[in-house]
Design a protein around this motif. Structure first.
Motif, PDB file in Angstrom:
ATOM      1  N   MET A  73      61.355  -7.329 -10.167  1.00 16.72           N
ATOM      2  CA  MET A  73      61.033  -7.208  -8.756  1.00 16.72           C
ATOM      3  C   MET A  73      59.569  -7.551  -8.587  1.00 16.72           C
ATOM      4  SD  MET A  73      63.082  -3.696  -8.083  1.00 16.72           S
ATOM      5  CE  MET A  73      62.203  -3.232  -6.637  1.00 16.72           C
ATOM      6  N   SER A 102      61.656  -3.526   2.729  1.00 19.71           N
ATOM      7  CA  SER A 102      62.466  -2.446   2.200  1.00 19.71           C
ATOM      8  C   SER A 102      63.301  -2.983   1.043  1.00 19.71           C
ATOM      9  CB  SER A 102      63.358  -1.901   3.312  1.00 19.71           C
ATOM     10  OG  SER A 102      64.450  -1.236   2.745  1.00 19.71           O
ATOM     11  N   ILE A 103      62.937  -2.576  -0.152  1.00 22.55           N
ATOM     12  CA  ILE A 103      63.567  -3.118  -1.350  1.00 22.55           C
ATOM     13  C   ILE A 103      64.161  -1.967  -2.140  1.00 22.55           C
ATOM     14  CG2 ILE A 103      63.141  -4.415  -3.486  1.00 22.55           C
ATOM     15  CD1 ILE A 103      62.269  -6.037  -1.136  1.00 22.55           C
ATOM     16  N   THR A 104      65.409  -2.075  -2.506  1.00 22.09           N
ATOM     17  CA  THR A 104      65.974  -1.041  -3.364  1.00 22.09           C
ATOM     18  C   THR A 104      66.756  -1.677  -4.496  1.00 22.09           C
ATOM     19  OG1 THR A 104      67.909  -0.913  -1.938  1.00 22.09           O
ATOM     20  CG2 THR A 104      66.187   0.705  -1.554  1.00 22.09           C
ATOM     21  N   HIS A 105      66.761  -0.990  -5.586  1.00 23.10           N
ATOM     22  CA  HIS A 105      67.480  -1.494  -6.748  1.00 23.10           C
ATOM     23  C   HIS A 105      68.118  -0.327  -7.479  1.00 23.10           C
ATOM     24  CE1 HIS A 105      68.257  -3.690 -10.466  1.00 23.10           C
ATOM     25  NE2 HIS A 105      67.881  -2.585 -11.056  1.00 23.10           N
ATOM     26  N   GLU A 106      69.339  -0.511  -7.909  1.00 25.73           N
ATOM     27  CA  GLU A 106      70.001   0.540  -8.675  1.00 25.73           C
ATOM     28  C   GLU A 106      70.796  -0.086  -9.789  1.00 25.73           C
ATOM     29  OE1 GLU A 106      72.264   3.714  -6.340  1.00 25.73           O
ATOM     30  OE2 GLU A 106      71.688   2.197  -4.886  1.00 25.73           O
TER      31      GLU A 106
END
Lengths: 469, 368
Positions: free
Chosen positions: A396, A404-408
């Protein structure tokens, strides 16, 4: 978890369904190995314009000057032991009756003509280096939709091709893009005019038949403003003990407000190195979707990417990978946000089994100035036995604040509790496992055209129950 | 201190021969190793370029507490060898001037050991015997030139260590500090690491789970402003069955600061029943700040529970508006949200004194 060994053997029936081969009766077969002379020969056979030969020769130089990738799976490719160009027939067929019997029966066995009759707007079939069949519905042709193999595209639409060819993925992008640029042959050229919406999918099928074959198809898709199209590609090859190489380049230009979906069901035999560069440019409010299924090959390295260049553009990447014995699927996706209010989602699901290895490798980049970006990256890995493994390597790179950045990511096995619950409802363990696995890849199958989804589910289920029965 | 062979000779003077030889060979490796480049995976996003390592501030050390002594040739021997050493391992190994050691005998609770370090080149070790316990608080500040403050923690069976390591460095410093724990059966290490100050800071926290039933919790906080670049790495190496690890990283970036977080969970084939989680969240407070995050998993067996999550975002406008509607100005509202962002982490720090220290640094470094 004993039962895990016996289930989901998607590859077990490969031998009979895809792994057969035809006797080699070719109209031209270039010598093994790579040289400037050979590149000139290919270009001459195709009677290409001067600029394309220059492009090829420049690319060849780049290929020779670059080292092998220093990351990812280990590639042991003997570039001198590969056929770079095989021309199977003299002339491309406009109807299946024009296609030589052997080759037609191959595509019959793969179900291509049947699918064409049922639900496709156009079909291209490539055998070794050249397209043997290409057809598009008359009405679409009349609306100006172009669906040709790349060589015909270069001949019939030289201006458009010259303008866009090698612009999204330049020859110097990476070693294998350079190789493709030097020796490319076949692939698809798709052009959808302004505001034309192609309702049914276009499909291309790529078949390798010869031993030690290298297939280097080259695809260029252009969607004009307001248009939409769904392009599907499939591929398979006979199972040989010698390795084959597939290094494709796919370039996509999605203009304002256009919509493109690119679905791949990669089902190469376990002796194919599949090293593919795929990239799309999405302009204002365009939507690009990569639906990428990787079931086959020995090693796959493929990271479909979308460069979001215009405000409001969207990228959607859904990728599944299955790695069985001797396989390494190094796949993922990239979203590069260069404009405001762009959004992307990347969903990756991988399953490894019988010593197979899956890797998710991805990139999410937000350039300075690209405010209002939303992105969600999710990767889940299921490891079905203790000889298999899985890696997750997401990058990233965010240079803007208003985002707005999300990672899972999750990795694990099928939980005993889930299995136990399903079995308490009267399912056999194998059925329960099949159900869980089908549920796991459902986000992918639900995006496929129905016929493919049914086929994929049937394949998964048949193998599981068959093994236990 | 000037970083050259003359300083090396001075450091080796009166030292036992073996340690002099070790310094010498480490120095050789250090001088020979090229400066790590961004092309190397472990250094991606951190540009050292032609950085010169010419000098370092002389470390100042004040350590108090049970079982704590200054580092000596004898205690330096307790430091385990670690694989994958880089140029800065050699640097630290060759030129360390001081450090502290805490050796806690079996069954003893050593309580709180406090080390105040004026940043320099230091090397410290904490060794806990069976069933032993200790709480280490190290506060590293000031410094100039290139500094490097290493800490090794070795836990015996069923031992428990808590480490609070706060870097609050002077503004010109470039710091390369690695912290490593080697865990025996059923032992645990709790890391609370805070990264503040400096021009360039690279902190790495490694957990090597070598004994069954061992566990670790890693809490990392960072805050960067101005033109600072920070690089934080936390690794969990699960080598044996039944180990667990949780890593939580949070930080905020102001001005033109940049940060790269790299986290790896590596689970070996033999390490059945591992449970390991990692989460990292960055808050970008300015347009020019940039955050990179690379949380990786390398999993070689299926009997695991493992995952990670990461996010990068800014202060939510709606939240700001809500707070401002209660009568606060924009700046105070933003500060409140940032404090809230860190508070969950700070609240998990068991020592009252350290909690207020953390809060103070956050206030000074990030809020204004």
């Amino acid at each position: 978890m004993e039962v895990a060994k016996e289930i989901l053997d998607i590859k077990e029936s490969y031998e009979t369904k895809y792994g057969f081969s035809d006797p080699e009766k070719y109209s031209f077969k270039a010598k093994k190995g790579l040289s400037g002379e050979m590149v000139r020969q290919i270009s001459a056979i195709k009677s290409e314009p001067e600029w394309m030969l220059d492009f090829r020769l420049r690319a060849l130089k780049i290929f020779f000057s670059r080292p092998m990738p220093q990351w990812g799976p280990k590639l042991e490719i003997d570039f001198n032991n590969i056929f770079y160009y095989i021309k199977p027939v003299e002339k491309q067929g406009r109807s299946w009756d024009d296609v030589p019997k052997d080759i037609k029966s191959t595509f019959d066995k793969l179900g291509i003509p049947e699918a064409e009759r049922k639900f496709l707007a156009g079909v291209g079939a490539q055998y070794e280096s050249e397209s043997v069949y290409h057809h598009i519905q008359k009405e679409l042709g009349q609306q100006g939709v172009i669906f040709l193999d790349m060589d015909s595209g270069l001949r019939e639409c030289p201006e458009i091709v010259k303008k866009h060819f090698g612009k999204i993925i330049p020859a110097g992008d990476n070693k294998f893009a350079a190789l493709n640029s030097a020796v490319w042959s076949g692939g698809s050229f798709v052009y959808v005019p302004e505001n034309v919406k192609v309702a049914m999918p276009l499909q291309a099928y790529f078949r390798i038949n010869a031993k030690n074959m290298g297939q280097f198809e080259r695809t260029l898709i252009i969607t004009e403003p307001g248009s939409s199209v769904h392009y599907v590609e499939g591929c398979s090859a006979p199972s040989y003990s010698e390795d084959s190489l597939h290094a494709a380049v796919v370039e996509i230009l999605a203009k304002e407000n256009s919509r493109l979906r690119y679905t791949t069901i990669q089902n190469w035999s376990n002796n194919v190195y599949n090293l593919v560069t795929k990239r799309a440019h999405a302009h204002r409010n365009a939507v690009v979707e990569w639906i990428d299924g990787n079931l086959g090959s020995k090693i796959t390295m493929k990271y479909p990417s979308v460069y979001l260049l215009g405000e409001g553009a969207k990228a959607n990447i859904i990728s599944i990978a299955y790695a069985g014995r001797g396989q390494h699927q190094d796949a993922g996706g990239k979203a590069v946000h260069m404009a405001k209010n762009t959004s992307s989602t990347i969903l990756s699901k991988s399953i490894s089994k019988d010593g197979g290895k899956t890797t998710y490798r991805g990139l999410l980049r937000v350039a300075k100035g690209a405010t209002g970006v939303m992105s969600n990256v999710r990767c889940d890995a299921l490891i079905l036995d203790d000889t298999s493994s899985s890696d997750t390597v997401p990058y990233m790179d965010v240079a803007e604040k208003n985002v707005s950045i999300t990672h899972e990511a999750t990795v694990g096995k099928v939980s005993e509790e889930t299995l136990f619950y399903l079995m308490s409802r009267g399912l056999k363990e194998s059925d329960a496992m099949a159900l869980v696995v089908r549920g796991f890849i459902e986000p992918f199958t639900k995006e496929l055209p129905m016929e493919y989804a049914v086929e994929l589910n049937r394949l998964v289920h048949m193998e599981m129950t068959g093994a236990v029965g | 201190m000037i970083i050259d062979n003359k300083s090396l000779l001075l450091l080796s003077k009166n030292a036992p021969r073996w340690i002099a030889e070790r310094r010498e060979s480490a120095a050789k490796s250090f001088f020979n190793a090229p400066m790590p480049s961004e092309r190397e995976e472990a250094w991606r996003y951190t540009t050292l370029g032609n950085m010169e390592i010419k000098s370092s501030s002389d470390a100042l050390l004040k350590v108090s507490g049970k079982c704590a002594t200054p580092m000596s040739a004898e205690t330096e021997k307790l430091i385990p060898a670690s694989a994958g050493e880089d140029k800065f391992d050699f640097f630290n190994n060759a030129f360390w001037t001081s450090g502290y050691s805490v050796v806690v005998p079996d069954n003893m609770d050593a309580g709180v050991i406090e080390a105040r370090i004026g940043a320099g080149i230091t090397r410290s070790v904490v060794v806990l015997g069976k069933n032993a316990k200790a709480e280490i608080v190290e506060y590293i500040s000031g410094g100039s030139g290139v500094t490097s403050n290493f800490l090794y923690v070795v836990t015996g069976e069923n031992a428990h260590a808590s480490v609070y390591s706060v870097s609050d460095l002077a503004s010109g410093v470039r710091d390369f500090s690695y912290k490593r724990a080697f865990l025996n059966s059923n032992s645990s290490v709790t890391w609370n690491v805070a990264q503040f100050g400096s021009a360039l800071s690279r902190i790495k926290v490694d957990n090597h789970f070598n004994g069954e039933g061992s566990s670790s919790r890693v809490t990392g906080l960072f805050g960067a402003s101005g033109l600072q670049h920070m690089d934080l790495t936390t690794n969990a190496f699960h080598n044996v069955p039944n180990t667990s690890c949780t890593m939580n990283i949070k930080g905020a970036l102001k001005d033109s600061a940049s940060h790269v977080y790299r986290g790896l969970i590596k689970i070996e084939k033999a390490a059945k029943n591992t449970s390991s989680y990692l989460s990292d969240h960055a808050l970008a407070l300015s347009k020019n700040a940039s955050a990179n995050s690379i949380p990786s998993l390398m999993i070689d067996n299926n009997d695991v529970k493992c995952g990670h999550s990461a996010s990068v975002g800014n202060v939510d406008e709606e939240k700001l508006l809500y707070i401002m509607s209660r009568g606060l100005d924009r700046k105070s509202a933003e500060n409140l949200i940032v404090e809230g962002f860190f508070s969950h982490m700070i609240a998990s720090v068991p020592s009252e004194k350290m909690r207020s220290e953390f809060s103070r640094i956050v206030r000074e470094r990030i809020l204004c």
